[in-house]
Motif scaffolding. Structure first.
Motif, short mmCIF file in Angstrom:
data_model
loop_
_atom_site.label_atom_id
_atom_site.label_comp_id
_atom_site.label_asym_id
_atom_site.label_seq_id
_atom_site.Cartn_x
_atom_site.Cartn_y
_atom_site.Cartn_z
N UNK A 136 0.67 -1.66 -0.13
CA UNK A 136 -0.07 -0.15 -0.25
C UNK A 136 0.85 1.32 -0.22
N UNK A 137 0.42 2.37 -0.83
CA UNK A 137 1.56 3.34 -1.19
C UNK A 137 0.72 4.93 0.24
N UNK A 138 1.16 5.37 0.35
CA UNK A 138 0.87 6.34 2.00
C UNK A 138 2.03 7.60 1.92
N UNK A 139 1.32 8.15 2.28
CA UNK A 139 2.59 8.94 2.48
C UNK A 139 3.45 9.54 3.90
N UNK A 140 4.56 8.97 3.77
CA UNK A 140 4.94 9.49 5.54
C UNK A 140 4.60 10.21 6.56
N UNK A 141 4.40 9.15 7.36
CA UNK A 141 4.50 9.59 8.69
C UNK A 141 5.38 9.26 9.30
N UNK A 142 5.72 10.35 10.67
CA UNK A 142 7.06 10.69 11.91
C UNK A 142 7.07 9.17 12.38
N UNK A 143 6.16 8.53 12.77
CA UNK A 143 6.29 6.70 12.81
C UNK A 143 7.02 5.95 11.88
N UNK A 144 7.12 6.49 10.82
CA UNK A 144 7.75 5.92 10.32
C UNK A 144 9.21 5.85 9.92
N UNK A 145 10.12 6.95 11.35
CA UNK A 145 11.58 6.70 11.22
C UNK A 145 12.06 6.25 10.90
N UNK A 194 3.96 -0.14 2.43
CA UNK A 194 3.81 -0.52 3.40
C UNK A 194 3.44 -1.86 3.16
N UNK A 195 3.68 -3.05 4.19
CA UNK A 195 3.75 -3.63 3.11
C UNK A 195 2.60 -4.70 3.52
N UNK A 196 1.34 -5.83 2.92
CA UNK A 196 0.26 -5.76 3.42
C UNK A 196 0.25 -7.06 2.85
N UNK A 197 -1.09 -7.94 3.35
CA UNK A 197 -2.01 -8.62 2.85
C UNK A 197 -0.81 -10.71 3.21
N UNK A 198 -0.29 -10.26 3.12
CA UNK A 198 0.58 -11.40 3.67
C UNK A 198 0.70 -11.99 4.46
N UNK A 199 0.26 -11.31 5.96
CA UNK A 199 0.41 -12.26 6.67
C UNK A 199 1.65 -12.48 8.10
N UNK A 200 2.74 -11.71 6.76
CA UNK A 200 3.97 -12.24 7.09
C UNK A 200 5.48 -11.19 8.54
N UNK A 201 6.34 -11.30 8.34
CA UNK A 201 6.90 -10.63 9.51
C UNK A 201 6.57 -9.42 9.10
#
Length: 154
Positions: A1-10, A54-61
């Motif tokens: 998933x593509x999205x804008x950066x957020x501070x907690x992504x650092x 952001x990785x999503x949908x595979x339920x992995x680490x």
């Protein structure tokens, strides 16, 4: 998933940058990498328009974790990095497309000694503009441009 950066992504962004940088830039000194590791969250990210994948949908680490990002300084790509286990899955291309949608014509500098980055930008249609020397490392930089997409005739 593509999205804008957020501070907690650092933390994720720094981890992606480091993993990809160590793979694509084995010629960079540890001292330079240490300085850039500090500059990324403290200087570059606060001054850039950044988009993350952001990785999503595979339920992995990695689910819910940033695995790629593009940081834009105006129409210049300051950095585009994908976590190596997620490369060649279209993430870099999606980030590049978002940058192009936001800015139109794009420019980037890539180390000549970085065949991974050079191949990526060539695959996506970047054309060479010139070269210079990266003062902190003495490495040759190639300046590339990707023209804005032209509207298709009706």
């Amino acid at each position: 998933m593509l999205r804008k950066y957020q501070e907690d992504d650092v933390a994720d962004v720094v981890a992606v940058w480091e993993a990809a940088t160590r793979l694509a830039h084995p010629f960079l000194s540890e001292a330079f990498l240490t300085q850039e590791r500090h500059n990324l969250p403290n200087l570059y990210l606060p001054n850039a328009e950044t988009w993350v994948w952001v990785a999503e949908g595979q339920g992995g680490v990695a689910e819910g974790r940033v695995v790629g990002f593009v940081a834009l300084l105006g129409a210049e790509i300051g950095g585009l990095f994908v976590d190596p286990p997620y490369s060649r899955q279209g993430i870099g291309g999606a980030l590049l497309q978002r940058a192009r949608e936001e800015k139109g014509t794009l420019e980037v500098e890539v180390f000549e000694a970085n065949p991974i980055g050079r191949a990526f930008y060539a695959r996506h249609g970047f054309i060479p503009l010139g070269q210079s020397t990266h003062e902190p490392t003495g490495q040759t930089l190639l300046r590339l441009r990707l023209p804005a997409e032209q509207p298709k005739p009706e």
